[in-house]
Design a protein around this motif. Structure first.
Motif, PDB file in Angstrom:
ATOM      1  N   GLN A 205       4.248  -3.726  14.508  1.00 59.06           N
ATOM      2  CA  GLN A 205       3.043  -3.030  14.061  1.00 59.06           C
ATOM      3  C   GLN A 205       1.917  -3.173  15.078  1.00 59.06           C
ATOM      4  O   GLN A 205       1.132  -2.237  15.294  1.00 59.06           O
ATOM      5  CB  GLN A 205       2.626  -3.573  12.690  1.00 59.06           C
ATOM      6  CG  GLN A 205       3.585  -3.175  11.580  1.00 59.06           C
ATOM      7  CD  GLN A 205       3.596  -4.145  10.405  1.00 59.06           C
ATOM      8  OE1 GLN A 205       2.979  -5.216  10.440  1.00 59.06           O
ATOM      9  NE2 GLN A 205       4.312  -3.771   9.346  1.00 59.06           N
TER      10      GLN A 205
ATOM     11  N   ASP B 124      -1.164  -0.497  14.803  1.00 55.50           N
ATOM     12  CA  ASP B 124      -1.556  -0.632  13.398  1.00 55.50           C
ATOM     13  C   ASP B 124      -1.930  -2.086  13.144  1.00 55.50           C
ATOM     14  O   ASP B 124      -1.160  -2.869  12.587  1.00 55.50           O
ATOM     15  CB  ASP B 124      -0.413  -0.183  12.488  1.00 55.50           C
ATOM     16  CG  ASP B 124      -0.881   0.093  11.075  1.00 55.50           C
ATOM     17  OD1 ASP B 124      -1.937  -0.442  10.688  1.00 55.50           O
ATOM     18  OD2 ASP B 124      -0.199   0.854  10.362  1.00 55.50           O
TER      19      ASP B 124
ATOM     20  N   LYS C 162      -1.982  -3.650   9.384  1.00 54.58           N
ATOM     21  CA  LYS C 162      -0.660  -4.022   8.874  1.00 54.58           C
ATOM     22  C   LYS C 162      -0.124  -5.260   9.577  1.00 54.58           C
ATOM     23  O   LYS C 162       0.520  -6.118   8.962  1.00 54.58           O
ATOM     24  CB  LYS C 162       0.311  -2.868   9.074  1.00 54.58           C
ATOM     25  CG  LYS C 162       0.090  -1.709   8.154  1.00 54.58           C
ATOM     26  CD  LYS C 162       1.168  -0.685   8.415  1.00 54.58           C
ATOM     27  CE  LYS C 162       0.812   0.625   7.741  1.00 54.58           C
ATOM     28  NZ  LYS C 162       1.763   1.685   8.100  1.00 54.58           N
TER      29      LYS C 162
ATOM     30  N   PHE D 151       2.157   0.295   3.903  1.00 53.32           N
ATOM     31  CA  PHE D 151       1.242   0.089   4.992  1.00 53.32           C
ATOM     32  C   PHE D 151       0.050  -0.765   4.616  1.00 53.32           C
ATOM     33  O   PHE D 151      -0.392  -0.979   3.963  1.00 53.32           O
ATOM     34  CB  PHE D 151       0.766   1.417   5.477  1.00 53.32           C
ATOM     35  CG  PHE D 151       1.781   2.346   5.979  1.00 53.32           C
ATOM     36  CD1 PHE D 151       2.174   3.472   5.267  1.00 53.32           C
ATOM     37  CD2 PHE D 151       2.360   2.122   7.189  1.00 53.32           C
ATOM     38  CE1 PHE D 151       3.084   4.340   5.777  1.00 53.32           C
ATOM     39  CE2 PHE D 151       3.274   2.974   7.684  1.00 53.32           C
ATOM     40  CZ  PHE D 151       3.608   4.066   6.957  1.00 53.32           C
TER      41      PHE D 151
ATOM     42  N   ASP E  27       7.964  -7.707  12.083  1.00 52.34           N
ATOM     43  CA  ASP E  27       7.145  -6.601  11.572  1.00 52.34           C
ATOM     44  C   ASP E  27       5.761  -6.635  12.206  1.00 52.34           C
ATOM     45  O   ASP E  27       5.237  -5.606  12.652  1.00 52.34           O
ATOM     46  CB  ASP E  27       7.012  -6.698  10.050  1.00 52.34           C
ATOM     47  CG  ASP E  27       8.277  -6.294   9.317  1.00 52.34           C
ATOM     48  OD1 ASP E  27       9.173  -5.698   9.956  1.00 52.34           O
ATOM     49  OD2 ASP E  27       8.374  -6.566   8.104  1.00 52.34           O
TER      50      ASP E  27
ATOM     51  N   GLN F  30       7.622   6.355  15.165  1.00 53.84           N
ATOM     52  CA  GLN F  30       7.389   5.171  14.339  1.00 53.84           C
ATOM     53  C   GLN F  30       8.707   4.719  13.747  1.00 53.84           C
ATOM     54  O   GLN F  30       9.582   5.528  13.442  1.00 53.84           O
ATOM     55  CB  GLN F  30       6.392   5.479  13.214  1.00 53.84           C
ATOM     56  CG  GLN F  30       5.971   4.257  12.420  1.00 53.84           C
ATOM     57  CD  GLN F  30       4.927   4.590  11.368  1.00 53.84           C
ATOM     58  OE1 GLN F  30       4.695   5.748  11.061  1.00 53.84           O
ATOM     59  NE2 GLN F  30       4.303   3.580  10.814  1.00 53.84           N
TER      60      GLN F  30
ATOM     61  N   TYR G 170       9.908   1.752  10.806  1.00 55.96           N
ATOM     62  CA  TYR G 170       9.485   0.699   9.896  1.00 55.96           C
ATOM     63  C   TYR G 170      10.637   0.337   8.966  1.00 55.96           C
ATOM     64  O   TYR G 170      11.644   1.049   8.890  1.00 55.96           O
ATOM     65  CB  TYR G 170       8.231   1.089   9.109  1.00 55.96           C
ATOM     66  CG  TYR G 170       8.378   2.322   8.261  1.00 55.96           C
ATOM     67  CD1 TYR G 170       8.706   2.247   6.913  1.00 55.96           C
ATOM     68  CD2 TYR G 170       8.168   3.591   8.808  1.00 55.96           C
ATOM     69  CE1 TYR G 170       8.841   3.377   6.132  1.00 55.96           C
ATOM     70  CE2 TYR G 170       8.291   4.734   8.032  1.00 55.96           C
ATOM     71  CZ  TYR G 170       8.629   4.610   6.696  1.00 55.96           C
ATOM     72  OH  TYR G 170       8.768   5.740   5.931  1.00 55.96           O
TER      73      TYR G 170
END
Length: 467
Positions: free
Chosen positions: A306, A311, A314, A9, A302, A287, A289
């Motif tokens: 994110q 987020d 990130k 992260f 990504d 979530q 990832y």
């Protein structure tokens, strides 16, 4: 394969990182035939279709709102008669057991046989799954492809659930995951080639209902995916210490690519981790990832994911990697074809050989320009007007003479001008999405069918989520 799968992260971006063009690293050397034709600036559309409001991420569930399920009325069951003994529950002289079916067990229970004798004979679990004070019987079918739950209803034992696995089924656990006072039964469906599907069932007053909701199955019109795919092992733990357990499933494709499968075709894949949490009604994706990006388009995806999760630190890091990380590899339709053929040579000694591809000169400026645009959005949504203006200027200074970046600069300009006129992210997003509708070719480098099945397929609404 029967079912396609679905499944920390960071660092913050400093102001100097989005400063003038002189601070930016030189793009990787690119050669080859461009795949995107630059477009001319379009006149802004006067009328824009209103955008749907979408949540940025799933909020944390408030445990204090949990309502304990009212126990069911005590079921009326056949009167137990300890003298009734199931032949299949007693070992033969050689230690073996008679084979039995569900109908054999039902006949035994409805004749006065006891569930405890079944448990003591190792035939199954005996547990109250609906809070009515009467135990249900949970057991594996004599052929390991099924798990069955039997319980009392209308004065007799009946089959409540018959869970059939593809290559087998197994009981993971029985526990109250969502703290509503009613235990859930957690089962594996062994599919094949090294992965399983996790199911969670709870009694809803009439039947055992699946509690997992992974979203709509795109292969159907209305079916909801009610399992979570994983390569073993999975985890059931309380991540945030709120008293509710989350379910963590991981999909490691290296564990299932030992044969010639449609899902193992040489395309880019990464270990995929999904966290499921309780939202008051179902276990849903909280979530998702992936392992670090290998390709530049993966870093773009990504960053966008994110951003949608809220987020922003990130996301900024991912977008910066798109711009300046020279270790990220390139991808193109020609490379897709080459990698597929290369993969097939493991199983066919004489395949048609695809020529070795060269990097697409359009990919880097396209993705890097889009990354600058998304960084500009992140600054604005956080109230950083100066940083956003600097990033927008850097985008123009860096790629203003690069034809492959031109459509992304135009989209950024459409957003910027609409936002400046009203100071509303909604209006800026509407303009950017409208531009993407009119220029769908800009979505192709971000994620399309040639990026592999794990890739997100971009649609116009994906270019701006702040609405």
């Amino acid at each position: 394969m029967k079912k396609l799968l679905f499944l920390f992260f960071a660092i913050s971006l400093t102001l100097s990182a989005c400063g003038t063009a002189s601070t930016q690293p030189a793009p990787p050397t690119q050669t080859g035939t461009p795949t995107i034709t630059p477009t001319t600036t379009q006149t802004p559309t006067s009328t824009i279709t209103p955008l749907p409001t979408i949540p940025a991420f799933t909020p944390t569930f408030d445990v204090s709102t949990i309502v304990t399920v009212t126990p069911a009325e005590k079921a009326e069951c056949p009167k137990e008669d300890p003298s009734v003994v199931a032949k299949f529950a007693k070992p033969n002289s050689d230690g073996s057991f008679e084979q039995y079916s569900t109908s054999d067990i039902l006949d035994y229970l409805n004749s006065g046989g006891t569930a405890t004798q079944l448990r003591d004979s190792g035939i199954g679990e005996v547990v109250d799954l609906n809070g009515d004070g009467v135990n249900e019987v949970v057991y594996r079918g004599i052929i390991r492809f099924a798990y069955i739950i039997l319980g009392c209803q209308n004065g007799e034992y009946q089959e409540f659930l018959h869970f059939i696995g593809d290559s087998g089924a197994d009981l993971i656990d029985i526990l109250d995951l969502n703290k509503d006072g009613t235990p859930e039964i957690i089962l594996y469906n062994f599919v094949h080639y090294g992965f399983v599907e996790v199911y969670i069932f709870e009694w809803d007053g009439n039947k055992f209902n699946s509690l997992i909701n992974m979203g709509k199955d795109l292969s159907t019109d209305d079916r909801v995916i009610d399992w979570a795919s994983t390569t073993l092992p999975h985890q059931i733990i309380d991540i945030n210490n709120d008293g509710l357990k989350e379910i963590i499933v991981e999909y490691d494709f290296s564990k299932i690519c030992g044969g010639f499968l449609g899902i193992c075709d040489g395309m880019p894949t990464r270990i995929e981790t999904t966290i499921l949490g309780w939202n008051g009604q179902n276990y849903v994706i909280q979530q998702r990832y992936y392992a670090p990006a290998q390709y530049r388009f993966q870093a773009i995806q990504d960053g966008d994911r994110q951003t949608n999760d809220g987020d922003y630190a990130k996301a900024l890091s991912s977008y910066r990697a798109v711009i300046s990380d020279n270790d990220l590899e390139w991808w193109s339709p020609e490379r897709e074809e080459y990698e597929r053929y290369t993969y097939m040579t493991q199983y066919d000694p004489t395949p048609v050989v695809s020529p070795t591809p060269i990097p697409d000169s359009a990919e880097y400026p396209s993705l890097a320009a889009y990354a600058y645009y998304r960084i500009m959005l992140l600054h604005l949504v956080q109230g950083q007007e100066t940083e956003a203006a600097s990033t927008y200027q850097t985008l123009k200074d860096t790629f203003g003479t690069t034809p492959y970046a031109a459509p992304y600069i135009e989209m950024a300009t459409e957003f910027w001008e609409a936002y400046q006129s009203t100071q509303k992210m909604y209006d800026g997003c509407a303009a950017a999405i409208q531009y993407a509708v009119e220029h769908p070719e800009i979505l192709i480098p971000l994620g399309s069918d040639y990026h592999g099945w794990q890739s997100h397929i971009y649609v116009p609404a994906d270019v701006c989520p702040f609405r």
